[in-house]
Scaffold this active site. Structure first.
Site, PDB file in Angstrom:
ATOM      1  N   GLY A  12       0.909  -1.543  -0.157  1.00  0.00           N
ATOM      2  CA  GLY A  12       0.077  -0.114   0.372  1.00  0.00           C
ATOM      3  C   GLY A  12       0.660   1.157  -0.224  1.00  0.00           C
ATOM      4  O   GLY A  12       2.390   1.350   0.723  1.00  0.00           O
ATOM      5  N   HIS A  62      -4.703   1.681   7.159  1.00  0.00           N
ATOM      6  CA  HIS A  62      -3.395   2.271   7.553  1.00  0.00           C
ATOM      7  C   HIS A  62      -3.400   3.180   6.565  1.00  0.00           C
ATOM      8  O   HIS A  62      -2.306   3.777   7.202  1.00  0.00           O
ATOM      9  CB  HIS A  62      -2.472   0.568   6.936  1.00  0.00           C
ATOM     10  CG  HIS A  62      -1.148   1.890   7.157  1.00  0.00           C
ATOM     11  ND1 HIS A  62       0.192   0.797   8.027  1.00  0.00           N
ATOM     12  CD2 HIS A  62       0.035   2.372   6.627  1.00  0.00           C
ATOM     13  CE1 HIS A  62       1.433   1.517   7.638  1.00  0.00           C
ATOM     14  NE2 HIS A  62       1.249   2.409   6.395  1.00  0.00           N
ATOM     15  N   GLU A  63      -3.473   2.928   5.326  1.00  0.00           N
ATOM     16  CA  GLU A  63      -3.511   4.213   4.094  1.00  0.00           C
ATOM     17  C   GLU A  63      -3.984   5.214   4.883  1.00  0.00           C
ATOM     18  O   GLU A  63      -3.614   6.977   4.273  1.00  0.00           O
ATOM     19  CB  GLU A  63      -3.179   3.467   3.330  1.00  0.00           C
ATOM     20  CG  GLU A  63      -2.644   1.957   2.493  1.00  0.00           C
ATOM     21  CD  GLU A  63      -1.220   2.856   3.158  1.00  0.00           C
ATOM     22  OE1 GLU A  63      -0.707   3.373   2.604  1.00  0.00           O
ATOM     23  OE2 GLU A  63      -0.511   1.809   3.318  1.00  0.00           O
ATOM     24  N   GLN A  96       3.185  10.417   0.759  1.00  0.00           N
ATOM     25  CA  GLN A  96       4.390   8.345   1.162  1.00  0.00           C
ATOM     26  C   GLN A  96       5.878   9.402  -0.042  1.00  0.00           C
ATOM     27  O   GLN A  96       6.549   8.279  -0.027  1.00  0.00           O
ATOM     28  CB  GLN A  96       4.036   7.578   1.059  1.00  0.00           C
ATOM     29  CG  GLN A  96       3.541   7.327   2.403  1.00  0.00           C
ATOM     30  CD  GLN A  96       3.286   5.420   2.358  1.00  0.00           C
ATOM     31  OE1 GLN A  96       2.563   5.551   1.787  1.00  0.00           O
ATOM     32  NE2 GLN A  96       4.290   4.931   3.401  1.00  0.00           N
ATOM     33  N   CYS A 138       5.523  -0.012   6.841  1.00  0.00           N
ATOM     34  CA  CYS A 138       5.011   0.661   5.998  1.00  0.00           C
ATOM     35  C   CYS A 138       6.704   1.756   5.226  1.00  0.00           C
ATOM     36  O   CYS A 138       7.607   1.363   6.020  1.00  0.00           O
ATOM     37  CB  CYS A 138       4.561   2.060   7.278  1.00  0.00           C
ATOM     38  SG  CYS A 138       4.352   3.585   6.125  1.00  0.00           S
ATOM     39  N   LEU A 139       6.388   1.638   4.227  1.00  0.00           N
ATOM     40  CA  LEU A 139       7.524   1.504   3.108  1.00  0.00           C
ATOM     41  C   LEU A 139       7.743   3.494   3.922  1.00  0.00           C
ATOM     42  O   LEU A 139       9.004   3.332   3.694  1.00  0.00           O
ATOM     43  CB  LEU A 139       7.116   1.574   2.234  1.00  0.00           C
ATOM     44  CG  LEU A 139       6.525   0.412   1.364  1.00  0.00           C
ATOM     45  CD1 LEU A 139       6.018   1.145  -0.456  1.00  0.00           C
ATOM     46  CD2 LEU A 139       7.527  -0.121   1.363  1.00  0.00           C
ATOM     47  N   HIS A 193      -2.327   7.533   6.891  1.00  0.00           N
ATOM     48  CA  HIS A 193      -1.296   8.679   6.539  1.00  0.00           C
ATOM     49  C   HIS A 193      -1.984   9.517   6.087  1.00  0.00           C
ATOM     50  O   HIS A 193      -1.567  11.062   5.759  1.00  0.00           O
ATOM     51  CB  HIS A 193      -0.636   8.156   4.245  1.00  0.00           C
ATOM     52  CG  HIS A 193       0.264   6.811   5.104  1.00  0.00           C
ATOM     53  ND1 HIS A 193       1.473   7.114   5.943  1.00  0.00           N
ATOM     54  CD2 HIS A 193       0.452   6.051   4.822  1.00  0.00           C
ATOM     55  CE1 HIS A 193       2.476   6.089   6.277  1.00  0.00           C
ATOM     56  NE2 HIS A 193       1.821   5.142   5.419  1.00  0.00           N
TER      57      HIS A 193
HETATM   58 NI    NI Z   1       3.016   2.953   5.810  1.00  0.00          NI
END
Ligand code: NI
Length: 190
Positions: free
Chosen positions: A48, A157-158, A53, A115-116, A161
């Site tokens: 995701g 989660h996304e 991000q 998470c990236l 952000h």
């Molecule tokens: Ni994330």
């Protein structure tokens, strides 16, 4: 298509509250951004990615849980001089524009999240187990969909952000500090 730079903690831009995609922004530029985000996510690799991000403060996110594909040949791969096979996965890219969660479940589910933007760190997070999301697609059409399991968790989660919230913000202060310390150590060793 292009691979974009992924912002990582403690980049202050990750705390930005993203703004809605406006009616006149459903154009080729938006499609290009979604394509680039998917390519960036697959390359990372991750499941995701929210636009912030990659430094774009718009309410747009991409998800692909890349489930195992039992009908495809297993994939052989080799790393660290060690050969093994793993099940093939299939691509199921999803794009959510201006997502809004309605009726989150009262019962919670706990999943181990990563998470990236917080590389190498994983932690259990409690979130509503199911939810319904209202969103637009890249053509601006409105949809409503009930989500459960990993998809419900990943979407929430996304969506965090978009409010400038990272999964580590759901941890206790002590656990968050330990996670960030561990990340610092990993970066120093790299
Ligand atoms: Ni994330």
């Amino acid at each position: 298509m292009a691979i974009l730079e992924i912002l990582e903690v403690p980049d202050p831009r990750l705390k930005t509250i993203s703004v809605p995609v406006e009616a006149d922004e459903f154009n080729d530029d938006l499609k290009q951004l979604a394509d680039d985000m998917l390519e960036t996510m697959y390359d990372a690799p991750g499941i995701g990615l929210a636009a912030i991000q990659v430094g774009v403060p718009k309410r747009l996110l991409v998800i692909d849980l890349q489930p195992e594909d039992p009908d495809a040949e297993p994939v052989e791969c080799e790393h660290d001089g060690h050969k093994h096979t793993h099940p093939a996965t299939k691509f199921e890219p999803r794009v959510f524009v201006n997502p809004v969660i309605v009726d989150p479940a009262e019962e919670f589910a706990t999943l181990n999240e990563g998470c990236l933007s917080v590389p190498e760190i994983y932690a259990d997070v409690d979130r509503p187990a199911t939810c319904t999301v209202k969103y637009q697609d890249l053509d601006g059409n409105h949809h409503e969909e009930a989500l459960e399991g990993m998809m419900a968790t990943c979407l929430q989660h996304e969506m965090d952000h978009l409010e400038g919230i990272l999964f580590i913000d759901h941890l206790s202060n002590l656990k968050r500090k330990m996670a960030l310390k561990k990340l610092k150590k990993i970066r120093a060793a790299a």
